[in-house]
Design a protein around this motif. Structure first.
Motif, mmCIF file in Angstrom:
data_model
loop_
_atom_site.group_PDB
_atom_site.id
_atom_site.type_symbol
_atom_site.label_atom_id
_atom_site.label_comp_id
_atom_site.label_asym_id
_atom_site.label_seq_id
_atom_site.Cartn_x
_atom_site.Cartn_y
_atom_site.Cartn_z
ATOM 1 N N ILE A 215 18.776 4.494 10.580
ATOM 2 C CA ILE A 215 18.432 2.902 10.797
ATOM 3 C C ILE A 215 17.773 2.173 9.427
ATOM 4 N N GLY A 216 18.708 1.005 9.598
ATOM 5 C CA GLY A 216 18.914 0.580 8.417
ATOM 6 C C GLY A 216 18.415 -0.738 8.736
ATOM 7 N N ILE A 217 18.485 -1.906 7.941
ATOM 8 C CA ILE A 217 17.531 -2.995 7.440
ATOM 9 C C ILE A 217 18.571 -4.165 8.797
ATOM 10 N N LYS A 218 19.581 -3.777 8.480
ATOM 11 C CA LYS A 218 20.969 -4.718 9.693
ATOM 12 C C LYS A 218 21.378 -4.202 10.335
ATOM 13 N N THR A 219 21.875 -2.483 11.221
ATOM 14 C CA THR A 219 22.213 -1.974 11.496
ATOM 15 C C THR A 219 21.841 -0.412 11.908
ATOM 16 N N THR A 220 22.057 0.321 12.136
ATOM 17 C CA THR A 220 21.997 1.368 12.500
ATOM 18 C C THR A 220 22.541 2.236 13.452
ATOM 19 N N ARG A 221 23.123 3.366 12.860
ATOM 20 C CA ARG A 221 24.097 4.234 12.997
ATOM 21 C C ARG A 221 23.644 5.568 14.373
ATOM 22 N N ARG A 223 25.347 8.665 16.316
ATOM 23 C CA ARG A 223 26.762 9.725 16.128
ATOM 24 C C ARG A 223 26.647 10.053 17.852
ATOM 25 N N THR A 224 27.674 9.504 18.165
ATOM 26 C CA THR A 224 28.021 9.669 19.685
ATOM 27 C C THR A 224 28.551 11.234 19.775
ATOM 28 N N LEU A 225 28.743 11.796 20.719
ATOM 29 C CA LEU A 225 28.927 13.143 22.220
ATOM 30 C C LEU A 225 30.188 13.633 21.376
ATOM 31 N N SER A 226 31.116 12.455 21.631
ATOM 32 C CA SER A 226 32.417 12.825 21.108
ATOM 33 C C SER A 226 32.944 13.190 19.403
ATOM 34 N N GLY A 227 31.496 12.295 18.406
ATOM 35 C CA GLY A 227 31.794 12.658 17.385
ATOM 36 C C GLY A 227 31.908 12.111 16.179
ATOM 37 N N GLU A 228 31.962 10.525 16.981
ATOM 38 C CA GLU A 228 32.495 9.536 16.058
ATOM 39 C C GLU A 228 31.119 8.567 15.807
ATOM 40 N N GLN A 229 31.157 8.048 14.242
ATOM 41 C CA GLN A 229 29.697 7.322 14.370
ATOM 42 C C GLN A 229 29.786 6.014 14.713
ATOM 43 N N LEU A 230 29.026 5.399 15.694
ATOM 44 C CA LEU A 230 29.076 4.169 16.528
ATOM 45 C C LEU A 230 27.927 2.992 15.468
ATOM 46 N N VAL A 231 28.261 1.564 14.957
ATOM 47 C CA VAL A 231 27.656 1.023 14.358
ATOM 48 C C VAL A 231 27.137 0.069 14.748
ATOM 49 N N VAL A 232 25.624 -0.338 15.513
ATOM 50 C CA VAL A 232 25.120 -1.074 16.469
ATOM 51 C C VAL A 232 23.818 -2.263 15.761
ATOM 52 N N SER A 233 24.565 -3.160 15.684
ATOM 53 C CA SER A 233 23.681 -4.207 15.262
ATOM 54 C C SER A 233 21.889 -3.595 15.591
#
Length: 365
Positions: A215-221, A223-233
């Motif tokens: 959990i960042g100041i601007k975005t939250t990371r 980890r999806t079930l398929s393995g990639e990292q999803l960066v969401v505001s």
């Protein structure tokens, strides 16, 4: 002796006035030093460990960082109160005192804020909150220092109306240009205090799902079930309709089975009891109900509801698999047939009746 001291003067003050100022200064410094040594030592001795120690540590730190410096300033101010100085030197001295008081006030506010946030983090029991406090403190500290600087300039006699107006216009322009970033920043505060999710939580929002990784100041990371990292505001997450499966206390399961229409009525009566017995034998489950629900197109339908007393998805799948296998064995032993899609077609031709059944044509005389 006093008359002789009053006869000599320097910079508009007699030697007696200077001597009195020195005596007040020395006595005041000695008293403050003694108070610092005695009270500070006792507070430090009590601020050892445990919940009570934390309170004493706060008191000890506040005493050393805030109260003692203020006492020293008060002693210096009191010692020079009787001196006659020119207007310029008086303004310089007032400016120095005001600057020191402003610095101490900001430090006191930051200390109280930091202490409150750390107590809040300890109360929640989440170690990750200790790390998330730093960006919050940095941002608020910056605002406090800027505000204190503006008030200090105003106290020193500077005309800050132009500066405030310029900062206001610049702030509006920056806010418009960076409204997305500022929105994510304030939503970070929302996430910190409201806690819609935490690290390690499995969430579903919109058409996405995954585990909270950072959990960042601007975005939250995520980890999806398929393995990639999803960066969401942070704004998208706060405004989305979010399902947090980590906080699910138990999982409610509804499943249906169908048996053929050729099943005897005596066996139909037994089926809810069979299902209930199978579910109650599985650890970590709670049976709710099982009923003959209705008549389907090709099956007699039974609906069952039970609870898995764990939010873990893998545990749920293991439980459901065991129930399915035990149910299949129980029906096999009793000769109860599961239904599957079938069609029955009747044809009449010259007194002959042809019976088509179960996905194939079978002619009978």
């Amino acid at each position: 002796m006093l008359d002789q001291l009053n006869e000599y003067s320097f910079l508009g003050n007699s030697l007696f006035v200077y001597l009195r100022a020195i005596i007040i200064l020395l006595c005041g410094l000695i008293v403050v030093s003694l108070l610092h040594a005695i009270i500070g030592h006792r507070l430090k001795r009590r601020s050892k460990s445990g919940e009570e120690g934390n309170r004493w540590w706060i008191a000890s730190t506040a005493f050393n960082r805030i109260i003692v410096p203020l006492l020293y300033i008060a002693v210096i101010r009191l010692s020079i109160a009787g001196l006659v100085v020119n207007e310029m030197l008086n303004k310089v001295m007032q400016g120095i005192v005001s600057a020191i008081i402003a610095v101490l006030a900001v430090r006191a506010a930051i200390f109280l804020l930091e202490t409150s946030l750390r107590k809040y983090a300890q109360k929640t029991g989440h170690e990750e909150d200790e790390k998330r406090i730093k960006p919050l403190l940095s941002f608020i500290s910056f605002i406090l220092w800027v505000t204190a600087f503006i008030f200090l300039l105003d106290n020193l006699g500077f005309n800050i109306s132009t500066l405030v107006a310029g900062l206001g216009v610049s702030g509006i322009a920056v806010a418009i240009a960076a409204q997305g970033i500022l929105g994510d920043l304030f939503n970070y505060f929302v996430i910190f205090f409201d806690r819609p999710f935490e690290l390690g939580d499995f969430i579903i929002f919109d058409d996405k799902m995954g585990i909270i990784e950072k959990i960042g100041i601007k975005t939250t990371r995520v980890r999806t079930l398929s393995g990639e990292q999803l960066v969401v505001s942070n704004s998208n997450l706060v405004n989305a309709r979010l399902h947090n499966y980590k906080r699910m206390e138990r999982r409610r399961i509804v499943f249906r089975i169908g048996v053929t229409y050729q099943t005897p009525a005596s066996q139909l009566v037994e089926i809810p009891g069979i299902i209930k017995g199978i579910i109650e034998e599985v650890d970590g489950t709670q049976f709710d109900r099982s009923h003959f629900q209705g008549y389907g197109d090709f099956a007699l339908t039974f609906e069952t509801v039970y609870y898995v007393l764990s939010p873990d998805y893998l545990i749920y799948m293991d439980v459901q698999q065991r129930i399915n296998l035990d149910l299949f064995r129980a029906f096999e032993e009793r000769g109860i047939e599961f239904a599957y899609p079938t069609q029955t077609l009747y044809l009449r031709s010259q007194g002959m009746e042809v019976f088509e059944q179960q996905n194939g044509l079978e002619k009978e005389p």
